[in-house]
Every structure is written in C-alpha cells, then in structure tokens.
Design an enzyme around this catalytic site. Structure first.
Site, PDB file in Angstrom:
ATOM      1  N   ASP A  45       0.842  -1.190   0.000  1.00  0.00           N
ATOM      2  CA  ASP A  45       0.000   0.000   0.000  1.00  0.00           C
ATOM      3  C   ASP A  45       0.882   1.247   0.000  1.00  0.00           C
ATOM      4  OD1 ASP A  45      -2.203  -1.640   0.166  1.00  0.00           O
ATOM      5  OD2 ASP A  45      -2.555  -1.295   2.304  1.00  0.00           O
ATOM      6  N   ARG A  46       0.378   2.305  -0.603  1.00  0.00           N
ATOM      7  CA  ARG A  46       1.177   3.531  -0.736  1.00  0.00           C
ATOM      8  C   ARG A  46       1.745   4.035   0.599  1.00  0.00           C
ATOM      9  NH1 ARG A  46      -0.081   8.502  -4.833  1.00  0.00           N
ATOM     10  NH2 ARG A  46       1.842   9.629  -4.437  1.00  0.00           N
TER      11      ARG A  46
END
Length: 225
Positions: A61-62
């Site tokens: 995830d970012r």
C-alpha cells in the site's frame, strides 16, 4: 545517482526498501511509481538504450514502507509470481500501534470484504458471499513510551489485511486514519513496515532472505534493530 534504497540486486532481480508515500505501480494520480524509478535506475546504471524491463511481483500500500521485490527479466517475473500466488514466500511485517494487543500473541482469522469505491476493507467474523478468508499470526515484540511494536506474519495476502485485522484487535496502526488511528502522521505515512521477505531465487533456486530497516522517523527510533 539513484533515488532508490537498494537492498539486493543481481542479473535477475532488484529488491528495494520502498519509502512510505511511494506507489509501487502507476495509478490514476499520475505520480511516478517505484517501477518507473527502477527502470530509470537500471537504464542509467547499465547505459541501456530503449526500454528496460521491470516486472512488479507484488505491491505494498502507498503509505506502507519496506521490502519490495522487482524482476529484471520476464522469466524471473513468471517464476516469482508463481511463488507468491502459491504462498511459498515468507513475509514479516512490523507495525507500531497505540495499544498492546490482548493476548500478546496469537492468530487472527477473518473474512474480508473490500469496498472498492471507498478503498476500505471490512473484517467479518463469519464468511459471507464475496468475502475472502484472511489469516495472520502476530506477537508483541516490545513497548516504549506508549508505542507497541508488533511483528506480523501474514498467511494470506489480502488488500489492507494487516491494517484491518489489527484494528479488529483494537490496535489500529499509528497514523492509519482509515482504520481507527486518532491522528495522522506528519508525512501521512502509517507505521506499517514490510520488514523481511524470504523467497527462492528464480534462477539459482537458493533461498534468499532480505531485511529492510524501518524508516528513519522519530517514532521508529526506539525500535531500530
């Protein structure tokens, strides 16, 4: 030369310690992802004309930091993809939470449903149509000044799995507003770090384990290995 923190590189693969906030692959934001930075790095380092191959094997995830494995050849990519899909890899994550888990170690099993429109995942205690089974084991490693370091070993790999399963323990990850943290981190990261990845080399067939140091942020300082 490179904006990347490279942990391991050979003719077949590239392993990077991804900073929080960086995409692994491009999306609708148009922000430059890790995969493109890797291509630039390889093009410059090896003076390669034309296109450079970089295969994305898995994603983080970012707002999550840590180990990301990239393939430098299509053969390596297909073999590594098979390992990930058949769960032959070993992943270890570190999470900082504002509560210590009770019990301090255990296994969590949920059925997850993702709301794609809101990009959030809900953890259910019973299977429902459209849900995916999610399992992980966890243990509290240490605590310092009201912060708790939990080691997580995911058995399955579902979207937002660690984030929502720890939240179900009433242990939201620091900075993770989406899953119950009361306040953001100054840099909008969350304190979830892909600490270690173990996998079989796609060509040499040897077992490789790569570790990534946690971010050099003040919150992580007491927990640096």
């Amino acid at each position: 030369m490179s904006k990347l923190d490279i942990l391991l590189e050979d003719n077949h693969l590239l392993v990077v310690n991804k900073p929080s906030g960086m995409l692994v692959q491009g999306d609708e934001t148009g922000d430059v992802p890790l995969s493109e930075l890797a291509k630039e790095y390889l093009k410059e380092k090896y003076q390669k004309p034309g296109n450079v191959f970089v295969g994305v094997v898995h994603r983080l995830d970012r707002p999550v930091s840590g180990v990301v494995l990239l393939a430098k050849t299509s053969k390596a990519l297909s073999r590594l993809n098979e390992q990930f899909s058949s769960r032959k890899t070993q992943k270890t994550y570190w999470a900082l939470t504002q509560r210590a888990p009770q019990p301090e170690a255990g296994t969590l099993v949920h059925w997850l449903i993702k709301d794609a429109a809101r990009n959030v995942t809900k953890a259910l205690t019973q299977e429902k149509p459209g849900s995916q089974r999610a399992e992980l084991s966890y243990q509290l490693l240490t605590s310092h000044a009201g912060k708790h370091l939990i080691e997580v070993i995911p058995i399955t790999g579902r979207p937002h799995q660690i984030r929502v399963q720890l939240a179900s323990l009433k242990c939201p990850i620091w900075g993770d507003l989406k899953y119950g943290a009361p306040e953001p981190m100054p840099n909008k990261s969350i304190c979830l770090h892909a600490r270690e990845l173990g996998f079989e080399h796609p060509v040499l067939k040897t077992w490789i384990t790569v570790q990534a140091p946690p971010p050099s942020l003040p919150i992580w300082q007491p927990f640096q290995p």
